[in-house]
Motif scaffolding. Structure first.
Motif, PDB file in Angstrom:
ATOM      1  N   LEU A 101       0.823  -1.208   0.000  1.00 29.52           N
ATOM      2  CA  LEU A 101       0.000   0.000   0.000  1.00 29.52           C
ATOM      3  C   LEU A 101       0.858   1.260   0.000  1.00 29.52           C
ATOM      4  O   LEU A 101       0.520   2.241  -0.659  1.00 29.52           O
ATOM      5  N   VAL A 102       1.954   1.231   0.730  1.00 31.61           N
ATOM      6  CA  VAL A 102       2.858   2.380   0.755  1.00 31.61           C
ATOM      7  C   VAL A 102       3.461   2.598  -0.627  1.00 31.61           C
ATOM      8  O   VAL A 102       3.560   3.731  -1.108  1.00 31.61           O
ATOM      9  N   THR A 103       3.823   1.520  -1.309  1.00 33.74           N
ATOM     10  CA  THR A 103       4.386   1.627  -2.654  1.00 33.74           C
ATOM     11  C   THR A 103       3.362   2.199  -3.630  1.00 33.74           C
ATOM     12  O   THR A 103       3.686   3.092  -4.426  1.00 33.74           O
ATOM     13  N   LEU A 104       2.130   1.711  -3.556  1.00 28.91           N
ATOM     14  CA  LEU A 104       1.071   2.245  -4.427  1.00 28.91           C
ATOM     15  C   LEU A 104       0.763   3.700  -4.093  1.00 28.91           C
ATOM     16  O   LEU A 104       0.567   4.525  -5.001  1.00 28.91           O
ATOM     17  N   GLY A 105       0.720   4.037  -2.814  1.00 31.76           N
ATOM     18  CA  GLY A 105       0.468   5.414  -2.401  1.00 31.76           C
ATOM     19  C   GLY A 105       1.571   6.348  -2.843  1.00 31.76           C
ATOM     20  O   GLY A 105       1.317   7.469  -3.277  1.00 31.76           O
ATOM     21  N   GLU A 106       2.801   5.892  -2.749  1.00 34.81           N
ATOM     22  CA  GLU A 106       3.935   6.700  -3.196  1.00 34.81           C
ATOM     23  C   GLU A 106       3.849   6.973  -4.690  1.00 34.81           C
ATOM     24  O   GLU A 106       4.047   8.104  -5.144  1.00 34.81           O
ATOM     25  N   LYS A 107       3.536   5.944  -5.458  1.00 33.04           N
ATOM     26  CA  LYS A 107       3.423   6.110  -6.910  1.00 33.04           C
ATOM     27  C   LYS A 107       2.308   7.095  -7.261  1.00 33.04           C
ATOM     28  O   LYS A 107       2.494   7.990  -8.078  1.00 33.04           O
ATOM     29  N   TRP A 108       1.150   6.955  -6.608  1.00 33.55           N
ATOM     30  CA  TRP A 108       0.022   7.841  -6.894  1.00 33.55           C
ATOM     31  C   TRP A 108       0.338   9.279  -6.492  1.00 33.55           C
ATOM     32  O   TRP A 108       0.043  10.222  -7.237  1.00 33.55           O
ATOM     33  N   MET A 109       0.950   9.469  -5.319  1.00 38.24           N
ATOM     34  CA  MET A 109       1.282  10.819  -4.854  1.00 38.24           C
ATOM     35  C   MET A 109       2.298  11.486  -5.774  1.00 38.24           C
ATOM     36  O   MET A 109       2.182  12.675  -6.073  1.00 38.24           O
ATOM     37  N   LYS A 110       3.284  10.731  -6.236  1.00 38.42           N
ATOM     38  CA  LYS A 110       4.288  11.310  -7.126  1.00 38.42           C
ATOM     39  C   LYS A 110       3.677  11.692  -8.471  1.00 38.42           C
ATOM     40  O   LYS A 110       3.982  12.755  -9.020  1.00 38.42           O
ATOM     41  N   GLU A 111       2.815  10.848  -9.019  1.00 39.54           N
ATOM     42  CA  GLU A 111       2.170  11.174 -10.293  1.00 39.54           C
ATOM     43  C   GLU A 111       1.255  12.384 -10.152  1.00 39.54           C
ATOM     44  O   GLU A 111       1.289  13.299 -10.979  1.00 39.54           O
ATOM     45  N   THR A 112       0.455  12.398  -9.103  1.00 39.72           N
ATOM     46  CA  THR A 112      -0.456  13.521  -8.870  1.00 39.72           C
ATOM     47  C   THR A 112       0.326  14.805  -8.631  1.00 39.72           C
ATOM     48  O   THR A 112       0.014  15.851  -9.204  1.00 39.72           O
ATOM     49  N   GLY A 113       1.341  14.727  -7.797  1.00 32.16           N
ATOM     50  CA  GLY A 113       2.152  15.901  -7.498  1.00 32.16           C
ATOM     51  C   GLY A 113       2.870  16.451  -8.707  1.00 32.16           C
ATOM     52  O   GLY A 113       2.906  17.666  -8.917  1.00 32.16           O
ATOM     53  N   SER A 114       3.415  15.581  -9.536  1.00 30.80           N
ATOM     54  CA  SER A 114       4.152  16.067 -10.708  1.00 30.80           C
ATOM     55  C   SER A 114       3.214  16.673 -11.747  1.00 30.80           C
ATOM     56  O   SER A 114       3.542  17.689 -12.360  1.00 30.80           O
ATOM     57  N   GLN A 115       2.046  16.090 -11.930  1.00 29.76           N
ATOM     58  CA  GLN A 115       1.095  16.655 -12.900  1.00 29.76           C
ATOM     59  C   GLN A 115       0.551  17.994 -12.433  1.00 29.76           C
ATOM     60  O   GLN A 115       0.426  18.938 -13.220  1.00 29.76           O
ATOM     61  N   CYS A 116       0.233  18.097 -11.166  1.00 32.64           N
ATOM     62  CA  CYS A 116      -0.257  19.374 -10.632  1.00 32.64           C
ATOM     63  C   CYS A 116       0.842  20.428 -10.621  1.00 32.64           C
ATOM     64  O   CYS A 116       0.583  21.616 -10.822  1.00 32.64           O
ATOM     65  N   MET A 117       2.076  20.008 -10.402  1.00 32.92           N
ATOM     66  CA  MET A 117       3.186  20.949 -10.411  1.00 32.92           C
ATOM     67  C   MET A 117       3.410  21.525 -11.805  1.00 32.92           C
ATOM     68  O   MET A 117       3.742  22.708 -11.952  1.00 32.92           O
ATOM     69  N   VAL A 118       3.208  20.725 -12.840  1.00 32.39           N
ATOM     70  CA  VAL A 118       3.325  21.229 -14.215  1.00 32.39           C
ATOM     71  C   VAL A 118       2.285  22.314 -14.466  1.00 32.39           C
ATOM     72  O   VAL A 118       2.590  23.376 -15.029  1.00 32.39           O
ATOM     73  N   VAL A 119       1.046  22.070 -14.033  1.00 33.75           N
ATOM     74  CA  VAL A 119      -0.014  23.056 -14.215  1.00 33.75           C
ATOM     75  C   VAL A 119       0.308  24.337 -13.448  1.00 33.75           C
ATOM     76  O   VAL A 119       0.167  25.441 -13.975  1.00 33.75           O
ATOM     77  N   ALA A 120       0.749  24.206 -12.203  1.00 32.26           N
ATOM     78  CA  ALA A 120       1.094  25.377 -11.394  1.00 32.26           C
ATOM     79  C   ALA A 120       2.250  26.159 -12.011  1.00 32.26           C
ATOM     80  O   ALA A 120       2.257  27.397 -11.983  1.00 32.26           O
ATOM     81  N   THR A 121       3.216  25.452 -12.583  1.00 32.97           N
ATOM     82  CA  THR A 121       4.345  26.114 -13.239  1.00 32.97           C
ATOM     83  C   THR A 121       3.890  26.880 -14.475  1.00 32.97           C
ATOM     84  O   THR A 121       4.353  28.009 -14.720  1.00 32.97           O
ATOM     85  N   LEU A 122       3.000  26.295 -15.249  1.00 32.20           N
ATOM     86  CA  LEU A 122       2.465  27.007 -16.421  1.00 32.20           C
ATOM     87  C   LEU A 122       1.713  28.265 -16.005  1.00 32.20           C
ATOM     88  O   LEU A 122       1.849  29.319 -16.639  1.00 32.20           O
ATOM     89  N   ILE A 123       0.928  28.166 -14.963  1.00 27.36           N
ATOM     90  CA  ILE A 123       0.185  29.334 -14.480  1.00 27.36           C
ATOM     91  C   ILE A 123       1.153  30.408 -13.994  1.00 27.36           C
ATOM     92  O   ILE A 123       0.991  31.593 -14.302  1.00 27.36           O
ATOM     93  N   ALA A 124       2.174  30.017 -13.250  1.00 30.05           N
ATOM     94  CA  ALA A 124       3.160  30.991 -12.765  1.00 30.05           C
ATOM     95  C   ALA A 124       3.852  31.691 -13.927  1.00 30.05           C
ATOM     96  O   ALA A 124       4.068  32.909 -13.890  1.00 30.05           O
ATOM     97  N   THR A 125       4.170  30.953 -14.965  1.00 28.47           N
ATOM     98  CA  THR A 125       4.810  31.535 -16.143  1.00 28.47           C
ATOM     99  C   THR A 125       3.893  32.538 -16.828  1.00 28.47           C
ATOM    100  O   THR A 125       4.316  33.637 -17.201  1.00 28.47           O
ATOM    101  N   ILE A 126       2.641  32.176 -16.975  1.00 28.06           N
ATOM    102  CA  ILE A 126       1.676  33.043 -17.664  1.00 28.06           C
ATOM    103  C   ILE A 126       1.438  34.327 -16.879  1.00 28.06           C
ATOM    104  O   ILE A 126       1.478  35.428 -17.446  1.00 28.06           O
ATOM    105  N   VAL A 127       1.186  34.212 -15.575  1.00 31.22           N
ATOM    106  CA  VAL A 127       0.877  35.421 -14.798  1.00 31.22           C
ATOM    107  C   VAL A 127       2.112  36.277 -14.568  1.00 31.22           C
ATOM    108  O   VAL A 127       1.994  37.497 -14.413  1.00 31.22           O
ATOM    109  N   PHE A 128       3.288  35.678 -14.563  1.00 30.87           N
ATOM    110  CA  PHE A 128       4.513  36.465 -14.484  1.00 30.87           C
ATOM    111  C   PHE A 128       4.662  37.329 -15.734  1.00 30.87           C
ATOM    112  O   PHE A 128       4.972  38.514 -15.649  1.00 30.87           O
ATOM    113  N   ALA A 129       4.404  36.725 -16.900  1.00 29.80           N
ATOM    114  CA  ALA A 129       4.481  37.484 -18.150  1.00 29.80           C
ATOM    115  C   ALA A 129       3.392  38.553 -18.223  1.00 29.80           C
ATOM    116  O   ALA A 129       3.621  39.652 -18.734  1.00 29.80           O
ATOM    117  N   ALA A 130       2.207  38.251 -17.694  1.00 25.26           N
ATOM    118  CA  ALA A 130       1.105  39.211 -17.720  1.00 25.26           C
ATOM    119  C   ALA A 130       1.407  40.439 -16.864  1.00 25.26           C
ATOM    120  O   ALA A 130       0.892  41.531 -17.141  1.00 25.26           O
TER     121      ALA A 130
END
Length: 184
Positions: A6-35
């Motif tokens: 369960l810890v292995t599955l939870g780690e995999k899910w948390m890393k995938e979720t975290g990395s995908q959300c981090m990409v979105v947050a990075t794109l937003i930061a880039t856009i609003v910084f330019a704005a």
């Protein structure tokens, strides 16, 4: 040992979720910084001050853009802390769910304020004449905010419920097998 899978599955899910959300947050930061530097209406060539700097809608634009930048940066940091976590079994009880909830909340705030920034920029530009245009654009700009809220609310509330509402299931306050009477 029983929870190792369960810890292995939870780690995999948390890393995938975290990395995908981090990409979105990075794109937003880039856009609003330019704005922040390409303000609506541009700059006065004489003194370099934004043309609409004295308008109330321009101040809403600047404040919403700053909030979006700060909250997306906070979201990036939260998701980065999820990715660099040690993933011990006890981290799944409070630490990781708290980081995930804060990351999702700050990501929501950054999306909402980014859309407010986008909408207000049309109010700055079309303040006279075609007022229906920025109103219509603002209504459609709230669609992604509502979608995010509807689609991610289940995850947010499940994490909240499993972290705070089931605490007594995993850490009972009273001993289950026997009742210990207090001494006087």
């Amino acid at each position: 040992m029983e929870h190792k899978h369960l810890v292995t599955l939870g780690e995999k899910w948390m890393k995938e979720t975290g990395s995908q959300c981090m990409v979105v947050a990075t794109l937003i930061a880039t856009i609003v910084f330019a704005a922040a530097f390409t303000v609506p209406g541009g700059y006065d060539q004489q003194n370099g001050i934004p043309i609409f700097h004295s308008k109330a809608t321009f101040m809403v634009f600047v404040i919403a853009d700053a909030i979006s930048l700060f909250s997306s940066s906070a979201s990036i940091i939260m998701f980065l802390s999820i990715l660099t976590s040690r993933y011990a079994e006890r981290d799944f009880l409070e630490s990781l769910p708290n980081k995930l909830m804060v990351g999702l909340a700050t990501l929501f705030l950054s999306i909402a304020t980014m859309m407010i920034t986008f909408s207000v920029s049309f109010f700055v530009l079309y303040r006279k004449g075609l007022i229906w245009t920025p109103i219509l654009i603002s209504v459609f700009a709230m669609t992604p905010v509502l979608l995010y809220m509807v689609l991610q609310s289940g995850l947010f509330f499940d994490v909240f419920r499993s972290t705070y509402r089931s605490r007594y299931l995993f850490n009972p306050q009273k001993h289950v097998l026997y009742y210990k009477t207090p001494m006087f």
